[in-house]
Write an enzyme that holds these catalytic residues in place. Structure first.
Site, short mmCIF file in Angstrom:
data_model
loop_
_atom_site.label_atom_id
_atom_site.label_comp_id
_atom_site.label_asym_id
_atom_site.label_seq_id
_atom_site.Cartn_x
_atom_site.Cartn_y
_atom_site.Cartn_z
N ARG A 129 39.02 44.88 -0.26
CA ARG A 129 39.20 45.73 -1.44
C ARG A 129 38.72 47.16 -1.16
NH1 ARG A 129 36.57 45.06 -7.44
NH2 ARG A 129 34.72 45.68 -6.28
N HIS A 165 54.57 38.36 -9.17
CA HIS A 165 53.35 39.18 -9.01
C HIS A 165 53.44 40.05 -7.76
CE1 HIS A 165 49.22 40.26 -9.82
NE2 HIS A 165 48.85 39.96 -8.59
N ASP A 204 52.37 39.34 -4.34
CA ASP A 204 51.07 39.99 -4.51
C ASP A 204 50.85 41.21 -3.61
OD1 ASP A 204 48.52 40.51 -5.32
OD2 ASP A 204 47.63 38.63 -4.71
N HIS A 259 44.72 38.73 -13.56
CA HIS A 259 44.13 38.08 -12.38
C HIS A 259 42.96 37.23 -12.86
CE1 HIS A 259 45.30 41.86 -9.91
NE2 HIS A 259 46.02 40.88 -9.42
N HIS A 287 43.63 43.78 -16.20
CA HIS A 287 43.51 43.51 -14.76
C HIS A 287 42.82 42.19 -14.43
CE1 HIS A 287 41.74 43.73 -10.70
NE2 HIS A 287 42.80 44.45 -10.39
N HIS A 326 46.74 33.65 -9.77
CA HIS A 326 45.88 32.90 -8.84
C HIS A 326 45.32 31.63 -9.51
CE1 HIS A 326 46.34 36.26 -6.21
NE2 HIS A 326 45.64 37.07 -6.98
N HIS A 353 51.99 44.05 -6.08
CA HIS A 353 51.44 45.41 -6.10
C HIS A 353 52.18 46.11 -4.96
CE1 HIS A 353 48.18 43.59 -8.41
NE2 HIS A 353 47.99 42.75 -7.42
ZN LIG Z 1 47.25 40.81 -7.55
#
Ligand SMILES: [Zn+2]
Length: 454
Positions: A83, A57, A322, A234, A209, A271, A59
């Site tokens: 975020r 995983h 991640d 997720h 997502h 997660h 990004h």
């Molecule tokens: Zn993620």
């Protein structure tokens, strides 16, 4: 290509004097132990040969914002305030910059011992949401970056249809992520040629997502349209997300997913931090992999999942980096075990049998990572991709030990600097601890950081 190692971790356990033969396209053709080295073997002197992990995983773009979100801005900063910062950071990124950042990230992953990555890719469009001329422009950039770095790739374009539960409209920062399900399927069609032109170990999966960002109808539509390949989502990362799903759908996130979608071994639940016992047991029964990202989960303050419940239920897991706030394989594995020790006030948690914990974690993460990426990998077995790494057998931390203790010493007492060579599907990308294109990739990244900071 033939590699010869004095010590290697094989499916039968530790073996001495091992020759691994790799075919033209990067698959393991044969593994022999107790043999003499041939003159044309690549002799791995003073090295320990291990199968290399998949990083399930990532990004990649978030690597460029690492270190920028560690300042306190609110009385109680959280995942949700992080975020917001991530959304504003994204406003500045171009496809060229995303490609350069991804190349650096993939290079760093290889240098710490990962041979492949699952890139969970959600930034598809221009600021404001307008599509690029090729709707799959940014996906193609990620695929190109992976090829530059030579890492094995399972590309996971993300479906993102709403700004929150119950069809909430996408807000400013989210406009770059948004696709309706038909647009998403069109995007996949445009990614397919790039995957076909890439090395044979490259794969395409999908990533709805999260339950908050994908409506139940869209989720159903894309699952029905794509009947093979990995599916990542997720789920249950934050308590607020659990509460919101429970309030709106009448079930907890993992509970709802298992009741409404055919979750099987194609699935990877990223997660899955907040599960009750019944959810953990049912995830284990489904055959899905849980994707744990210990460094990022700690960085974002997610919480600690119940590792012993997952193991006692026969569940599978793998490891992901991640947010890439820090790319460090041994630290991910160490933190996985240490967070369990802190939560349970006990030791040696992440194993279901007696013996080496380092070995149990490494072997579980090998199998779980390979399954999650749909990648034939995870052991030195004929037919698998030649995903390997070597450790420096002369390192002080490994001095005087044997067999499984190597993994305990590497994971708990040392770090990724012990990684010397790394191969992904037979491509040797790391030599003496450094990527073969290190200078060029790092220089390009430095330029990008300067551009972003202007
Ligand atoms: Zn993620």
């Amino acid at each position: 290509m033939n590699l010869f190692a004095e010590l290697a971790l094989t499916p039968e356990g530790w073996a001495k004097n091992v020759r691994v033969t790799v075919d033209q396209i990067g698959r393991i053709a044969a593994v022999e132990s107790g043999v003499e080295a041939n003159p044309d073997d690549q002799y791995l002197r003073n090295r320990i040969l291990l199968p290399a992990l998949a990083n399930l995983h990532s990004h990649s773009f978030q690597r460029a914002m690492s270190g920028l979100t560690e300042k306190r801005l609110q009385k109680r900063d959280s995942f949700w305030s992080w975020r917001e910062l991530m959304y504003s950071f994204l406003e500045r990124l171009t496809p060229e910059q995303m490609e350069a950042i991804a190349a650096l990230v993939f290079m760093e992953m290889l240098e710490c011992g990962y041979a492949s990555v699952g890139e969970f890719h959600y930034v598809h469009h221009q600021c404001g949401g307008q599509h690029y001329e090729n709707i799959a422009e940014t996906s193609c950039r990620v695929i190109s970056a992976a090829q530059k770095a030579g890492i094995g790739l399972t590309h996971l374009p993300v479906l993102y249809t709403q700004g929150g539960l119950n069809g909430k409209a996408l807000a400013d920062g989210q406009l770059r992520f948004g696709n309706k399900s038909d647009e998403f399927l069109e995007l996949l069609e445009h990614v397919e040629p790039a995957i076909r032109d890439a090395p044979e170990d490259y794969l395409l999966g999908i990533a709805p997502h999260s339950l908050r960002a994908v409506s139940p109808e869209s989720l159903k539509e894309i699952i029905e349209a794509r009947t093979s390949g990995p599916v990542h989502i997720h789920i249950a990362e934050q308590l607020k997300e659990v509460d919101d799903v429970l309030e709106n759908y009448g079930a907890r996130p993992v509970e709802w997913l298992l009741q409404n979608v055919n979750v099987d071994s194609r699935w990877c639940l990223i997660h899955a931090t907040h599960m009750i016992q019944a959810e953990t047991r049912n995830v284990a029964k489904s055959g899905a992999v849980v994707g744990l990202c210990p460094i990022t989960e700690a960085n974002l303050g997610d919480g600690v999942f119940d590792g012993s419940e997952l193991l006692s239920s026969g569940g599978k897991y793998g490891i992901g980096s991640d947010s890439n706030v820090f790319i460090a394989l041994t630290e991910e594995l160490r933190l996985l075990e240490y967070s369990q020790r802190l939560a349970q006030k006990g030791r040696n948690v992440m194993t279901s049998k007696s013996g080496s914990v380092g070995s149990a974690i490494y072997n579980d993460a090998l199998a779980g990572g390979a399954q999650a990426l749909g990648r034939k990998s995870g052991s030195l077995s004929p037919g698998n991709w030649a995903d390997f790494l070597t450790l420096d057998a002369e390192a002080l931390s490994l001095w005087g030990c044997s067999d499984d203790e190597f993994l305990d010493r590497w994971i708990f007492t040392a770090d990724d600097s012990l990684v010397c060579e790394v191969w992904s599907a037979g491509r040797q990308m790391v030599s003496h601890g450094q990527h073969i294109h290190h200078q060029e990739i790092e220089q390009r990244y430095r330029t990008v950081i300067q551009e972003i900071q202007k």
